[in-house]
Design a protein around this motif. Structure first.
Motif, PDB file in Angstrom:
ATOM      1  N   UNK A 228      32.828  43.633  38.155  1.00 34.67           N
ATOM      2  CA  UNK A 228      33.700  43.299  36.760  1.00 34.67           C
ATOM      3  C   UNK A 228      33.953  41.848  36.235  1.00 34.67           C
ATOM      4  N   UNK A 229      34.555  41.340  37.141  1.00 37.10           N
ATOM      5  CA  UNK A 229      34.529  39.828  36.418  1.00 37.10           C
ATOM      6  C   UNK A 229      33.081  39.161  35.453  1.00 37.10           C
TER       7      UNK A 229
ATOM      8  N   UNK B 168      41.086  37.820  31.292  1.00 39.82           N
ATOM      9  CA  UNK B 168      40.736  38.910  32.760  1.00 39.82           C
ATOM     10  C   UNK B 168      39.500  38.665  33.748  1.00 39.82           C
ATOM     11  N   UNK B 169      38.580  38.038  32.907  1.00 40.88           N
ATOM     12  CA  UNK B 169      37.169  37.943  34.509  1.00 40.88           C
ATOM     13  C   UNK B 169      38.640  37.212  35.568  1.00 40.88           C
ATOM     14  N   UNK B 170      39.225  35.954  34.913  1.00 39.01           N
ATOM     15  CA  UNK B 170      39.137  35.146  35.483  1.00 39.01           C
ATOM     16  C   UNK B 170      40.588  35.087  36.190  1.00 39.01           C
ATOM     17  N   UNK B 171      41.366  35.958  36.115  1.00 38.62           N
ATOM     18  CA  UNK B 171      42.616  36.932  36.698  1.00 38.62           C
ATOM     19  C   UNK B 171      41.877  37.508  38.147  1.00 38.62           C
ATOM     20  N   UNK B 172      41.312  38.591  37.582  1.00 40.50           N
ATOM     21  CA  UNK B 172      40.420  39.268  38.298  1.00 40.50           C
ATOM     22  C   UNK B 172      39.489  38.425  39.489  1.00 40.50           C
TER      23      UNK B 172
ATOM     24  N   UNK C 152      48.028  42.935  40.920  1.00 40.41           N
ATOM     25  CA  UNK C 152      47.706  40.989  40.753  1.00 40.41           C
ATOM     26  C   UNK C 152      47.041  40.708  40.083  1.00 40.41           C
ATOM     27  N   UNK C 153      45.933  41.534  39.496  1.00 35.30           N
ATOM     28  CA  UNK C 153      44.746  41.212  38.660  1.00 35.30           C
ATOM     29  C   UNK C 153      45.601  41.020  37.062  1.00 35.30           C
TER      30      UNK C 153
END
Length: 178
Positions: free
Chosen positions: A139-140, A71-75, A11-12
């Protein structure tokens, strides 16, 4: 369970297909609309700090950092709702708003001191965002560390530009140069 296999990570990437382009495009648009960087009639004649990276580096670095931010936000968006997630998202969007405000204030308005206050606030908020994101998903948080490092350099560049160019600030507060 490894860091990369938590909570349905597929989903990320679906979320990142929205968050990455949105942040990269918005950030690029703010830079473009404020005539940021070289080619700006107010900025070009200013004396630059000796340690300032070459002009081409800024576009490459910001595109990379905005991608990592997306990517951090999506995570984080992929994680279940929680207090830490909500706090992290609020902090993220506040610092992102300030990020998008900085170029129009510095390059567009020529307000070096006001831009300096904005970037100082960004440093604090990004640090808080890293901590909040880390609590939800390390990770985020880790993805934002290069952004904070670049902001530290940008903060010094902002300050030194004011110091090296007294009288250039169109809205001086007496913080960087008189």
């Amino acid at each position: 369970m490894s860091e990369l296999s938590k909570s349905g990570d597929s989903g990320i990437w679906k979320k990142a297909l929205l968050t990455v382009p949105a942040i990269v495009i918005a950030g690029s648009l703010m830079g473009y609309l404020s005539n940021s960087g070289f080619g700006n009639a107010w900025y070009d004649p200013l004396q630059k700090p000796s340690f300032q990276p070459p002009g081409w580096a800024f576009g490459a670095v910001w595109t990379t950092l905005y991608t990592m931010m997306g990517i951090a936000l999506a995570t984080i968006l992929n994680e279940p709702r929680s207090k830490h997630r909500s706090t992290g998202l609020v902090l993220f969007f506040i610092q992102l708003g300030l990020n998008f405000l900085w170029s129009p204030v510095f390059f567009g308005a020529g307000a070096i001191d006001w831009a300096f206050l904005i970037i100082l606030a960004m440093n604090v908020l990004v640090t808080m965002t890293i901590i909040a994101f880390w609590k939800v998903r390390p990770l985020a948080g880790a993805l934002l560390i290069p952004y904070l490092a670049w902001l530290c350099l940008a903060t010094v560049l902002n300050h030194e530009t004011g110091r090296l160019n007294p009288g250039a600030d169109r809205a001086p507060l007496g913080l960087t140069g008189a």
